[in-house]
Scaffold this active site. Structure first.
Site, mmCIF file in Angstrom:
data_model
loop_
_atom_site.group_PDB
_atom_site.id
_atom_site.type_symbol
_atom_site.label_atom_id
_atom_site.label_comp_id
_atom_site.label_asym_id
_atom_site.label_seq_id
_atom_site.Cartn_x
_atom_site.Cartn_y
_atom_site.Cartn_z
ATOM 1 N N ASP A 61 3.510 -31.774 -19.326
ATOM 2 C CA ASP A 61 2.962 -31.824 -18.013
ATOM 3 C C ASP A 61 1.620 -31.643 -17.874
ATOM 4 O O ASP A 61 0.930 -32.626 -17.304
ATOM 5 C CB ASP A 61 3.689 -30.642 -17.101
ATOM 6 C CG ASP A 61 2.941 -30.774 -15.735
ATOM 7 O OD1 ASP A 61 3.128 -31.906 -14.901
ATOM 8 O OD2 ASP A 61 2.991 -29.802 -15.155
ATOM 9 N N GLY A 66 -3.093 -33.071 -15.720
ATOM 10 C CA GLY A 66 -3.318 -31.619 -15.534
ATOM 11 C C GLY A 66 -2.035 -31.105 -15.236
ATOM 12 O O GLY A 66 -0.861 -31.867 -15.241
ATOM 13 N N ASN A 88 8.803 -38.629 -23.361
ATOM 14 C CA ASN A 88 9.404 -37.601 -22.620
ATOM 15 C C ASN A 88 10.670 -37.904 -22.396
ATOM 16 O O ASN A 88 11.467 -37.197 -21.942
ATOM 17 C CB ASN A 88 8.883 -37.743 -21.330
ATOM 18 C CG ASN A 88 7.395 -37.057 -21.042
ATOM 19 O OD1 ASN A 88 7.082 -36.433 -22.185
ATOM 20 N ND2 ASN A 88 6.934 -37.268 -20.366
ATOM 21 N N PRO A 155 -0.540 -36.569 -27.146
ATOM 22 C CA PRO A 155 -0.849 -36.555 -28.632
ATOM 23 C C PRO A 155 0.491 -36.943 -29.433
ATOM 24 O O PRO A 155 1.627 -36.262 -29.148
ATOM 25 C CB PRO A 155 -1.602 -35.207 -29.023
ATOM 26 C CG PRO A 155 -1.031 -34.357 -27.571
ATOM 27 C CD PRO A 155 -0.933 -35.239 -26.435
ATOM 28 N N HIS A 185 5.199 -25.158 -32.186
ATOM 29 C CA HIS A 185 6.133 -25.871 -33.183
ATOM 30 C C HIS A 185 7.187 -25.030 -33.845
ATOM 31 O O HIS A 185 8.041 -25.218 -34.510
ATOM 32 C CB HIS A 185 5.405 -27.000 -33.882
ATOM 33 C CG HIS A 185 5.062 -28.183 -33.461
ATOM 34 N ND1 HIS A 185 4.311 -29.114 -33.941
ATOM 35 C CD2 HIS A 185 5.097 -28.597 -31.951
ATOM 36 C CE1 HIS A 185 3.940 -29.946 -33.114
ATOM 37 N NE2 HIS A 185 4.377 -29.921 -31.825
ATOM 38 N N ASP A 238 11.415 -25.041 -37.451
ATOM 39 C CA ASP A 238 11.356 -24.160 -38.532
ATOM 40 C C ASP A 238 12.637 -23.606 -38.618
ATOM 41 O O ASP A 238 13.501 -23.670 -37.834
ATOM 42 C CB ASP A 238 9.870 -23.409 -38.468
ATOM 43 C CG ASP A 238 10.123 -22.169 -37.495
ATOM 44 O OD1 ASP A 238 11.125 -21.814 -37.242
ATOM 45 O OD2 ASP A 238 9.013 -21.815 -37.115
ATOM 46 N N ASP A 245 7.029 -17.073 -33.659
ATOM 47 C CA ASP A 245 6.490 -16.359 -34.690
ATOM 48 C C ASP A 245 5.621 -17.245 -35.432
ATOM 49 O O ASP A 245 5.079 -18.392 -34.956
ATOM 50 C CB ASP A 245 7.423 -15.624 -35.822
ATOM 51 C CG ASP A 245 8.491 -16.872 -36.439
ATOM 52 O OD1 ASP A 245 7.837 -18.000 -36.312
ATOM 53 O OD2 ASP A 245 9.633 -16.653 -36.533
#
Length: 313
Positions: A61, A66, A88, A155, A185, A238, A245
């Site tokens: 978003d 913005g 998206n 990106p 991520h 991950d 974390d």
């Protein structure tokens, strides 16, 4: 010159003129945050993928026009909205924002914007995943424009470090913000399509990106073969993909991250040093992440408070 013009054009779509404040709803809707938190918690109980989905939705978003909840608008008539743009189509959990909006509208009709609900839900998603909490500045307005064509500005997972730096700089975000926000991520799941460029036909001389750990690449190839992989095939971001974390940064230095844009953080001395600091100190990462989230979520651009997050008033 054209890159400069495109930067100016993108910047012109954003406004930081809307002043946000931590106590924006103190008098008009004092229970807003607790109602939103409950909606997020209830959804996450039933689906562990919800927190990652909400955090990603907020990023997507804020990077287009913005943080104006334009990502929540449905396509209508001849207009294809952001949520149906190629980057998206894998966004999900929109219903969580709708549930939160319904609860808030019942308590205080026409007061709390969908953009604020999404910003607060992203914070609550991080907290529910064992991450830090922070005070979210509020007072965003909802946008009236949502164009799938503009999702090309997001990106991409294939970006190199200079493309990432430009994308973030266009939004007033620094290299430290880039590294800190990439730590998001640590949550979620990736489809094969986002990293297949690194494990199949990498270039004319090698099939696999040589910067990937070979055993990790082999496991990715088994899940994501060159042909006939299942439509929703993919892997967790991950090994602790439901826990917020600093594992992501440790994996970076073990050459076990998924995207070219992850690996790109090691291609500049400045971003590599920041990532190394975050890999060794969870505290340094969480403090930087909070600062960068507040900075990113303060890019404003809307005009109204929608009654229904899916449609303009």
């Amino acid at each position: 010159m054209s890159a400069l013009l495109s930067s100016l054009l993108i910047l012109s779509l954003f406004s930081t003129g809307i002043s946000l404040s931590s106590n924006y709803y103190e008098k008009t809707c004092p229970n807003a945050e607790s109602l939103i938190r409950k909606a997020v918690r209830d959804a996450a109980k039933n689906d562990k993928k919800v927190p990652a989905a909400l955090l990603r939705m907020h990023f997507h978003d804020c990077f287009i026009r913005g943080c104006d909840a334009s990502v929540l608008l449905d396509s209508k008539g001849k207009n294809t909205a952001e949520k149906d743009g190629p980057p998206n189509v894998s966004l999900h959990a929109f219903y969580v924002i709708d549930n939160a909006k319904s609860a808030v509208e019942s308590a205080c009709p026409g007061i709390v914007s969908c953009a604020d609900i999404l910003a607060l839900a992203a914070r609550d998603a991080v907290v529910l995943s064992g991450g830090p909490s922070w005070v979210v500045p509020k007072g965003r307005k909802d946008g009236r424009t949502s164009l799938a064509s503009e999702t090309r500005q997001l990106p991409a997972p294939t970006f190199n470090i200079s493309q990432l730096q430009q994308s973030f700089a266009q939004r007033g975000l620094s290299l430290k913000d880039l590294v800190a926000l990439s730590g998001g991520h640590t949550l979620g799941f990736s489809h094969c399509s986002s990293f297949k460029n690194r494990i199949h036909n990498f270039n004319s001389t090698t099939d696999v990106d040589p910067s990937i750990n070979p055993s990790f690449a082999a496991s990715l190839k088994s899940t994501c073969p060159a042909t006939n992989n299942a439509k929703n095939a993919g892997v967790p971001m991950d090994p602790s993909s439901t826990s917020f974390d600093n594992t992501y940064y440790k994996l970076l230095f073990q050459q076990k991250t998924l995207f070219s844009s992850d690996k790109a953080l090691l291609d500049s001395p400045k971003t590599k040093n920041i990532a190394a600091k975050f890999a060794t100190s969870k505290d340094a990462f969480t403090k930087a992440f909070i600062k960068s989230m507040i900075k990113m979520s303060s890019i404003t651009g809307g005009q109204e408070v929608r009654k229904n997050c899916k449609v303009v008033n």
